[in-house]
Design a protein around this motif. Structure first.
Motif, mmCIF file in Angstrom:
data_model
loop_
_atom_site.group_PDB
_atom_site.id
_atom_site.type_symbol
_atom_site.label_atom_id
_atom_site.label_comp_id
_atom_site.label_asym_id
_atom_site.label_seq_id
_atom_site.Cartn_x
_atom_site.Cartn_y
_atom_site.Cartn_z
ATOM 1 N N UNK A 14 0.833 -1.210 0.000
ATOM 2 C CA UNK A 14 0.000 0.000 0.000
ATOM 3 C C UNK A 14 0.866 1.259 0.000
ATOM 4 N N UNK A 15 1.999 1.173 0.696
ATOM 5 C CA UNK A 15 2.913 2.318 0.730
ATOM 6 C C UNK A 15 3.552 2.535 -0.631
ATOM 7 N N UNK A 45 4.044 3.740 8.085
ATOM 8 C CA UNK A 45 5.468 4.064 8.141
ATOM 9 C C UNK A 45 6.174 3.274 7.043
ATOM 10 N N UNK A 46 6.953 3.913 6.209
ATOM 11 C CA UNK A 46 7.571 3.218 5.056
ATOM 12 C C UNK A 46 8.741 2.321 5.470
ATOM 13 N N UNK A 47 8.417 1.260 6.223
ATOM 14 C CA UNK A 47 9.471 0.336 6.643
ATOM 15 C C UNK A 47 10.021 -0.402 5.428
ATOM 16 N N UNK A 48 11.328 -0.591 5.430
ATOM 17 C CA UNK A 48 11.997 -1.328 4.358
ATOM 18 C C UNK A 48 12.857 -2.411 5.015
ATOM 19 N N UNK A 49 12.687 -3.641 4.590
ATOM 20 C CA UNK A 49 13.508 -4.728 5.148
ATOM 21 C C UNK A 49 14.176 -5.474 4.007
ATOM 22 N N UNK A 50 15.365 -5.955 4.262
ATOM 23 C CA UNK A 50 16.133 -6.644 3.227
ATOM 24 C C UNK A 50 15.795 -8.129 3.227
ATOM 25 N N UNK A 51 15.647 -8.694 2.056
ATOM 26 C CA UNK A 51 15.254 -10.100 1.918
ATOM 27 C C UNK A 51 16.246 -11.039 2.608
ATOM 28 N N UNK A 52 17.537 -10.775 2.433
ATOM 29 C CA UNK A 52 18.549 -11.641 3.060
ATOM 30 C C UNK A 52 18.417 -11.651 4.575
ATOM 31 N N UNK A 53 18.046 -10.494 5.161
ATOM 32 C CA UNK A 53 17.897 -10.423 6.616
ATOM 33 C C UNK A 53 16.719 -11.272 7.094
ATOM 34 N N UNK A 54 15.635 -11.269 6.316
ATOM 35 C CA UNK A 54 14.472 -12.100 6.669
ATOM 36 C C UNK A 54 14.844 -13.576 6.573
ATOM 37 N N UNK A 55 15.533 -13.956 5.515
ATOM 38 C CA UNK A 55 15.972 -15.345 5.362
ATOM 39 C C UNK A 55 16.834 -15.776 6.550
ATOM 40 N N UNK A 56 17.754 -14.921 6.950
ATOM 41 C CA UNK A 56 18.642 -15.239 8.074
ATOM 42 C C UNK A 56 17.862 -15.355 9.373
#
Length: 515
Positions: free
Chosen positions: A331-332, A340-351
């Motif tokens: 939606x953002x 809030x325009x949170x941004x997370x990195x895919x590699x961090x989620x995998x880890x």
């Protein structure tokens, strides 16, 4: 003046029976495991029933499980839990080697039980911890049992290798659809019909998960799962062939079983036993599985259906940056939300997911076992099936004893082979029916899907052979319901069954510019 008479209470000493439990284990090297298992159950039932000072709590029995490790001995661990709950005063077992072949486990368990006021009687060695002031004799017996286990394991490995090379290796446990008769795999027709049905359903377009659900409802002869159906569909045993040494046991103590990834030779034996499925149908299933796997590869990323915004509840969208892949609230990204325009990195989620899986694996007895136990206790209170299950267990044991006696009569030439086949098949069908009733009772009132799902999660975790070093999408599909993004550094991982884990991600500074 009042006349006072003192009434001295009469003290009656209540004689309470000693609550006795027995532990039986049929070792993996036993030639006829089910019969030996039934014989031990019958023996201990009679032994405790003949002693008026004893009261039988339960017969805890692990069938076809090695004594080297306590991890997979479900009934042994159930007995220890009942000891901790104060249900047992005394434990009787055949020998130290049946109790444990690991000296450390044996001693630590006996010490723990002694601290709870529970004695252990080892019949073969005539060791009664209620009469012991020290542990030297027990430690000696435990060491002997461990040495015996190492020697037996080495001999068994040599014997297995020799029989594999000659194509005569069958194994101690018959696959579903077969039964072992005098060391030979024979088709068990009621189970074989279910195997044929599984292949036909899959070829008609039904998914493995749907097949498992249907079987669980209509043929509860075992605990059907997606993995169980997958194993049957890919098992060459059902076309009459055998791929030997898919797994191997390590040579160092304590022994562990590992999947053979090329460390050991494998042996493929054609036409080793009667087939249940034609080779054409088996190959058709393999071909259909390849097609479906390729189709799944073209589908969206797994995280597309899992990652959700903690503020608006909408899914996250995958965004490729210059050097990394990121995820943001859809939606953002579209400009339709004030999140809030949170941004997370895919590699961090995998880890984070990989880290959580290893925590669950390393702390299985601390996290998953208590959760399952609490749900099972609640379910047991609701449906009151414990006594009924115990009666069915006794009936199964009695039927197995009868099969054992028939086998003896046939071996001695007293019973004709045709009569043995007919009578043993009838008893096998009875055992199959009783196990089905047992499964239904255990699932009665199991409308709380949390228990079913958390058991599935536990099964996935228990099947880990080693620490997870990589992110596995198949595991994520099987056990994670959603991942809620609370901030750019914090996520909640919701597992099937209701467990929630909070995981911390590295700081997200500078990532917004990269996207």
């Amino acid at each position: 003046m009042p006349n006072v008479k003192i009434l001295i209470p009469e003290i009656r000493e209540e004689v309470r029976k000693i609550r006795v439990a027995t532990y039986c284990r049929v070792s993996t090297e036993s030639d006829d495991q089910k019969d030996s298992f039934a014989a031990q159950v019958e023996y201990y039932t009679n032994l405790i029933g003949e002693n008026p000072a004893w009261e039988l709590v339960d017969i805890y029995a692990d069938e076809g499980v090695s004594g080297v490790s306590m991890t997979r001995r479900d009934d042994f661990n159930r007995m220890l839990r009942d000891c901790q709950r104060g249900k047992i005063d005394r434990v009787i077992t055949k020998s130290v080697s049946r109790f444990a072949r690991n000296t450390i486990d044996c001693l630590s368990t006996v010490r723990m039980l002694s601290e709870l006021g529970i004695s252990v009687l080892f019949e073969k060695e005539k060791i009664d911890t209620a009469k012991m002031s020290g542990e030297m004799l027990l430690a000696l017996s435990g060491t002997q049992a461990q040495d015996e286990s190492i020697s037996i394991s080495g001999n068994m490995r040599w014997s297995y290798q020799r029989r594999m090379r000659s194509g005569n290796f069958v194994g101690n446990v018959a696959p579903f659809g077969y039964r072992l008769v005098n060391g030979t795999l024979v088709v068990n027709e009621p189970e074989a019909e279910i195997v044929r049905l599984i292949f036909d359903m899959y070829l008609s377009g039904v998914s493995k998960i749907r097949i498992a659900m249907w079987l669980q409802e209509n043929h509860p002869v075992r605990n059907w799962k997606n993995g169980t159906v997958d194993y049957i569909l890919n098992n060459e045993r059902y076309i009459g062939d055998a791929l030997l040494q898919k797994k191997y046991t390590t040579e160092n103590f304590p022994f562990t079983k590992k999947k053979n990834k090329g460390e050991r030779a494998m042996y493929y034996v054609s036409n080793s036993h009667p087939p249940i499925i034609s080779k054409e149908k088996f190959e058709a299933v393999k071909s259909l599985q390849r097609i479906r796997r390729q189709k799944n590869l073209r589908q969206k990323y797994v995280l597309s259906r899992l990652l959700v915004c903690g503020e608006c509840g909408h899914p996250f969208r995958r965004v490729e940056g210059l050097n990394n892949v990121f995820w943001k609230c859809s939606r953002t990204v579209s400009g339709f939300s004030n999140c809030t325009p949170y941004v997370i990195r895919e590699d961090d989620v995998h880890e984070a997911v990989r880290r959580m899986l290893n925590i669950l694996h390393d702390n299985y007895d601390v996290i998953l076992s208590p959760a399952i136990k609490a749900l099972e206790e609640l379910q047991s209170k609701l449906n009151g099936t414990q006594h009924k299950v115990y009666e069915i267990d006794k009936a199964i044991a009695e039927a197995n004893v009868q099969i054992y006696l028939l086998s003896k009569l046939q071996t001695q030439g007293i019973l004709e082979a045709s009569d043995f086949a007919a009578q043993s098949q009838e008893l096998s069908n009875k055992v199959c029916r009783l196990r089905g009733e047992r499964m239904k009772l255990l699932r009665q009132n199991e409308n709380d899907n949390n228990l079913v799902r958390i058991k599935e999660v536990a099964e996935i975790i228990r099947n880990f052979e080693e620490e997870q070093t990589e992110y596995d999408e198949d595991i994520v599909r099987g056990m994670i319901e959603k991942i809620v993004v609370k901030s750019s550094t914090d996520i909640e991982i919701h597992l099937s069954g209701g467990l929630v884990f909070n995981e911390h991600l590295p700081a997200a500074s500078g990532r917004r510019a990269e996207t």
